[in-house]
Design an enzyme around this catalytic site. Structure first.
Site, PDB file in Angstrom:
ATOM      1  N   CYS A   1      -4.556  -1.698  -1.576  1.00  0.00           N
ATOM      2  CA  CYS A   1      -4.749  -0.279  -1.860  1.00  0.00           C
ATOM      3  C   CYS A   1      -5.825  -0.158  -2.929  1.00  0.00           C
ATOM      4  CB  CYS A   1      -3.436   0.317  -2.361  1.00  0.00           C
ATOM      5  SG  CYS A   1      -3.574   2.015  -2.921  1.00  0.00           S
TER       6      CYS A   1
ATOM      7  N   ASP B   1       0.874  -1.184   0.000  1.00  0.00           N
ATOM      8  CA  ASP B   1       0.000   0.000   0.000  1.00  0.00           C
ATOM      9  C   ASP B   1       0.907   1.228   0.000  1.00  0.00           C
ATOM     10  OD1 ASP B   1      -2.388   1.602   0.313  1.00  0.00           O
ATOM     11  OD2 ASP B   1      -1.889   1.839   2.425  1.00  0.00           O
ATOM     12  N   SER B   2       0.286   2.407  -0.078  1.00  0.00           N
ATOM     13  CA  SER B   2       1.060   3.646  -0.040  1.00  0.00           C
ATOM     14  C   SER B   2       1.631   3.924   1.359  1.00  0.00           C
ATOM     15  CB  SER B   2       0.161   4.814  -0.440  1.00  0.00           C
ATOM     16  OG  SER B   2      -0.918   4.926   0.467  1.00  0.00           O
TER      17      SER B   2
ATOM     18  N   CYS C   1     -10.989   2.775   0.623  1.00  0.00           N
ATOM     19  CA  CYS C   1      -9.582   3.124   0.834  1.00  0.00           C
ATOM     20  C   CYS C   1      -9.158   2.357   2.074  1.00  0.00           C
ATOM     21  CB  CYS C   1      -9.417   4.627   1.061  1.00  0.00           C
ATOM     22  SG  CYS C   1      -7.732   5.090   1.555  1.00  0.00           S
TER      23      CYS C   1
ATOM     24  N   GLU D   1      -2.798   8.114   8.991  1.00  0.00           N
ATOM     25  CA  GLU D   1      -1.342   7.978   9.103  1.00  0.00           C
ATOM     26  C   GLU D   1      -0.849   8.576  10.426  1.00  0.00           C
ATOM     27  OE1 GLU D   1       1.213   6.869   6.833  1.00  0.00           O
ATOM     28  OE2 GLU D   1      -0.275   5.985   5.495  1.00  0.00           O
TER      29      GLU D   1
ATOM     30  N   HIS E   1      -6.985   2.862   4.188  1.00  0.00           N
ATOM     31  CA  HIS E   1      -6.687   3.658   5.391  1.00  0.00           C
ATOM     32  C   HIS E   1      -7.960   3.872   6.238  1.00  0.00           C
ATOM     33  CE1 HIS E   1      -2.892   4.811   3.428  1.00  0.00           C
ATOM     34  NE2 HIS E   1      -2.517   5.380   4.560  1.00  0.00           N
TER      35      HIS E   1
END
Ligand code: DGL
Length: 268
Positions: free
Chosen positions: A73, A10-11, A185, A153, A187
């Protein structure tokens, strides 16, 4: 039997929400996770850039001899899956959008569905197309929520700023009478309690991660690629830049400490 590890990327820390479900479903498998902490967020970048980043990550994961890739992701899954499958035909690649669509179809009753994700995911139309293909009566109300990524994050999962941001982004969707909301998403499950409190119990929150883990298990079983290990698998974590919060987020999401190693991803 195949004892090689599974590569997941993932990012940033978002993909850990998918890792969590994979560990639950396949505890004996070895896992190599890569979080592109140097280049997060992906959601505001072009398809060409995100494709290039993903190719570099897959090349890195290949050096770890992975047997399959999980794109943890939505931005990559909805924009780059086809081209990555063509570039790496030798590797099975599992993405998350299909699982999100299937889960949503199984829970919606009034066929009014909310979709939240990054700008790149929402504007790709990938979820909408597949939802409508599965059921043409489905109405999709979508909203890009880019600020959820830095909140996750940062570990600001349910403070006042998170609650205000959720309200600002999701107010309009709830007014449409949606009965399900796709967290498009990886996240966003980190903010799930905050999102859930705002949308209320009449809206079912759809997280594609669980079905993604199920699909991975089915695929490995069908192709005789399960590790056959009897003890807990090994887990390795890599990042593309030092990121102080990674270990903390690992602890929050996976409930176990991890030490991430830095990789110069531009080399791949
Ligand atoms: N977690 C990712 C996703 O599912 C990417 C978020 C981002 O980097 O913008 O889309």
């Amino acid at each position: 039997m195949d004892k090689r590890p599974i590569g997941i990327f993932d990012s940033g820390v978002g993909g850990l929400t998918v890792v969590k479900q994979i560990i639950k479903m396949l505890p004996e498998e070895d896992i190599i996770y890569f979080g592109d902490t140097a280049r997060v967020p992906y959601g505001a970048k072009s398809k060409a850039t995100v494709t290039k980043f993903s190719e570099q990550i897959i090349r890195f994961l290949k050096t770890k001899n992975v047997k399959a890739i999980v794109i943890a992701c939505n931005t990559v899954s909805s924009n780059c899956y086809e081209s990555l499958s063509e570039t790496f035909p030798e590797l099975p690649i599992i993405e998350v959008v299909t699982s999100g669509v299937e889960t949503c179809i199984s829970v919606t009753k009034n066929k009014k569905v909310g979709l939240i994700g990054t700008q790149a995911t929402v504007s790709s139309g990938a979820y909408e197309r597949r939802l409508k293909r599965a059921d043409s009566e489905i109405e999709v109300y979508k909203k890009a929520c880019p600020l959820f990524v830095p909140l996750a994050e940062e570990g600001w999962t349910n403070n006042e700023i998170a609650r205000l941001t959720v309200k600002e982004y999701l107010g309009g969707l709830v007014e449409k009478g949606i009965d399900s909301l796709i967290l498009g998403c990886t996240h966003y499950p980190i903010l799930k309690s905050c999102i859930g409190e705002f949308v209320g119990e009449n809206v079912t929150i759809v997280d594609p991660a669980k079905v993604t883990a199920q699909k991975l298990k089915e695929f490995l079983a069908e192709h005789d690629m399960l590790s056959g290990n009897t003890s807990e698998g090994k887990r390795e974590f890599y990042v593309s830049d030092d990121y102080a919060n990674f270990d903390t987020m690992c602890l929050i999401v996976l409930s176990s400490p991890c030490k991430a190693e830095k990789v110069d991803i531009e080399k791949y």
